[in-house]
Design an enzyme around this catalytic site. Structure first.
Site, PDB file in Angstrom:
ATOM      1  N   ASP A  83     -10.503 -42.013  -1.924  1.00 14.80           N
ATOM      2  CA  ASP A  83     -11.229 -41.211  -0.813  1.00 14.80           C
ATOM      3  C   ASP A  83     -10.559 -39.910  -0.594  1.00 14.80           C
ATOM      4  O   ASP A  83      -9.605 -39.762  -0.643  1.00 14.80           O
ATOM      5  CB  ASP A  83     -10.791 -42.196   0.418  1.00 14.80           C
ATOM      6  CG  ASP A  83     -11.034 -41.470   1.730  1.00 14.80           C
ATOM      7  OD1 ASP A  83     -12.269 -41.705   2.154  1.00 14.80           O
ATOM      8  OD2 ASP A  83     -10.437 -40.765   2.352  1.00 14.80           O
ATOM      9  N   TYR A  88     -10.364 -31.806   3.334  1.00  9.55           N
ATOM     10  CA  TYR A  88      -9.076 -32.189   3.211  1.00  9.55           C
ATOM     11  C   TYR A  88      -8.046 -30.956   2.530  1.00  9.55           C
ATOM     12  O   TYR A  88      -8.431 -30.656   1.348  1.00  9.55           O
ATOM     13  CB  TYR A  88      -9.001 -33.345   2.474  1.00  9.55           C
ATOM     14  CG  TYR A  88      -9.322 -34.667   3.176  1.00  9.55           C
ATOM     15  CD1 TYR A  88      -9.633 -34.604   4.558  1.00  9.55           C
ATOM     16  CD2 TYR A  88      -9.479 -35.880   2.668  1.00  9.55           C
ATOM     17  CE1 TYR A  88     -10.100 -35.594   5.414  1.00  9.55           C
ATOM     18  CE2 TYR A  88      -9.855 -36.991   3.440  1.00  9.55           C
ATOM     19  CZ  TYR A  88     -10.387 -36.677   4.533  1.00  9.55           C
ATOM     20  OH  TYR A  88     -10.667 -38.228   5.179  1.00  9.55           O
TER      21      TYR A  88
END
Length: 328
Positions: A83, A88
């Protein structure tokens, strides 16, 4: 907040067996003794390990070599669900996965996400994500971080992100599409009422969730009814549940819900190996055991624990009707 840095490091440092396997070992087969159990990921039909490596905590590691080693270790231990998201670590988490996963691309289920609510912006994010991940497709692309009704309106407006997601699936740039969020279950319900072609859903699920703005109570039953691939997150409430519960308590509770997999955000090899051991020895909990865990969590409930949720009292029902999205 660092998740289980001390606990995971100590347990991992003392471990034998799993912890003694050298980096570079072949991945485990799911039918080998000690392999991580798998579940079929809803309507996708794909078999996923019940835990997956989430890269959202890679910035806490802050070191490329350690993040790469953690990803390689996850592959070696047999995890096949990975994931990440476009935003991010400002995109660097995708780059870390891109250093490891192309070599085993056909063995892993790779997910990423886009926070852009427009067709053009989401398409641009996907293009860059694929470049960082060094692949020409992702298995699952998700509308990331749905927060409220306004967010939902943007996704489904003319020129909205849903047009990019449907086009990407048709073009083979992603196999499946889904959405994520952790602010308010009402936003998830709005997404499900508006569109009936979602393949998956990602939501926060943990032992204290039923006591406040509960995704488990409000969203999970509908996701099960619709046959979605269901992913959990926030298993430890950013480590705050560990003041009252063990890591095993937390993961066992989540994995005894009707979900297919849950994302674990690790920052050390010890944490990862702890989670794998728990998944390998997962036991079925009865209704009374689940209720007892929820009861123990009751004193922790509310927005101070779950500071990613709206700071309001739970509101169930009285949802306004929404038009069904039928396409651009």
């Amino acid at each position: 907040m660092k998740r289980r840095t001390l606990i995971g490091g100590l347990v991992g440092g003392l471990a034998t067996g799993i912890g003694s396997r050298a980096i570079g070992a072949r991945p485990m087969r799911s039918d080998e003794p000690g392999a991580i159990p798998k579940r079929t990921f809803g309507k996708t039909g794909v078999d996923l390990t019940i835990i997956g490596l989430a890269s959202g905590r890679f910035p806490v590691i802050g070191n490329d070599e350690e993040a790469i080693a953690l990803t390689r270790r996850a592959v070696e231990l047999g995890i096949n669900y990975f994931d990440t998201a476009h935003n991010y670590w400002d995109g660097h988490s995708e780059e870390i996965f891109g250093e490891v996963l192309p070599a085993c691309r056909d063995q892993v289920f790779l997910t990423t996400k886009s926070t852009n609510r427009t067709k053009k912006g989401a398409e641009e994010e996907l293009h860059l994500s694929l470049k960082r991940l060094k692949t020409d497709y992702v298995d699952l692309w998700q509308v990331h971080g749905i927060q409220d009704e306004e967010d939902v309106e943007k996704v489904f407006a003319p020129g909205g992100a849903i047009e990019a997601f449907e086009a990407a699936k048709k073009a083979g740039k992603c196999r499946f599409i889904g959405f994520t969020g952790h602010t308010n279950p009402a936003a998830h319900l709005a997404m499900l009422r508006t569109f009936d072609r979602w393949d998956t859903i990602l939501m926060p699920l943990h032992v204290a969730d039923p006591h406040y703005l509960s995704f488990e109570q409000q969203v999970l039953p509908l996701a099960v009814e619709q046959g979605l691939g269901i992913q959990g997150m926030k298993n430890f409430a950013n480590a705050k549940l560990l003041q009252r519960f063990s890591v095993r308590d937390c993961l066992s509770y989540v994995l005894n819900l009707p979900i297919h997999c849950t994302a674990v955000g690790c920052t050390t090899l010890g944490q990862l190996e702890d989670d794998v051991r728990i998944a390998q020895s997962l036991e079925r909990l009865g209704d009374e055991q689940m209720a007892a865990l929820r009861s123990r969590a009751e004193p922790l409930k509310g927005p101070r624990l779950e500071d990613w949720k709206d700071d309001i009292e739970p509101k169930v029902g009285h949802l306004p009707p929404r038009p069904r999205y039928t396409g651009s």
